[in-house]
Each structure stands twice: as C-alpha cells, then as structure tokens.
Design a protein around this motif. Structure first.
Motif: not given
Length: 110
Positions: A56-67
């Motif tokens: 249930h964790d969120d893993d946001i790669d910096h490349i995919d970050f939008q804002g």
C-alpha cells in the motif's frame, strides 16, 4: 492522526537513503492512512504504517514526478503530489509539508 511507527526507514528500497521525511496521512477513497512521506535521491515514497507488506506504499520515481501543490491553514495542510498522470493527497503539519515540498524542489531543480 494515528500514531506512526518508527521503523519506516527499514522499508525503503535497498540503497535508498532518506534526505528528509515528514509524518503524513494519505487521504483516498478508502479513508485516512497514517504513514511517512520520505524523499530520497531517486524517489518520493509514502510508507503506509497500517500495512507492513509495502503493498500500500506509494513509490514515485523522480523521472515520473509531475508536481506538488500545497494548501492549508496554520496547522493542517494538504500536499497533492502527481506523477505519471495519477496522484495522491497527503495531510499533515502545514509547516512540515511546506519544508518537504521545498526539499523536493531543491532535489529536482538543483
């Protein structure tokens, strides 16, 4: 807010070291989920305290970050983070979320 665990760093992906972190609750269709937002050199991770499996964790790669957008008053803030055409909303201390958002901006725009 629900009391947060202290062993959340044990659940970071191998090799990731935290730059900064903030206690936050994820708000979604299932309700409120206590956890931690952690900024590492490569990703933003929400570690859900209620589920130890990491599913249930969120893993946001910096490349995919939008804002990230921050709103709130003197005490309670909400940080909406978007990535890969999806997003989540996190709630916590406005001051701490503001510092976390600034750290994201510093990391992604040196």
């Amino acid at each position: 807010m629900i009391e947060h665990s202290k062993n959340h760093q044990d659940r970071l992906p191998q090799g990731e070291q935290p730059i900064t972190e903030v206690e936050a609750d994820r708000l979604d269709e299932d309700g409120r989920h206590a956890g931690w937002l952690v900024l590492t050199p490569n990703r933003i991770i929400f570690i859900d305290d209620e589920h130890d499996s990491g599913r249930h964790d969120d893993d946001i790669d910096h490349i995919d970050f939008q804002g990230a957008d921050l709103t709130g008053d003197e005490t309670v803030g909400t940080l909406a983070i978007s990535w890969s055409d999806q997003g989540k909303v996190y709630e916590g201390s406005t001051i701490e979320l503001r510092a976390f958002k600034a750290a994201i901006e510093d990391q992604l725009n040196p």
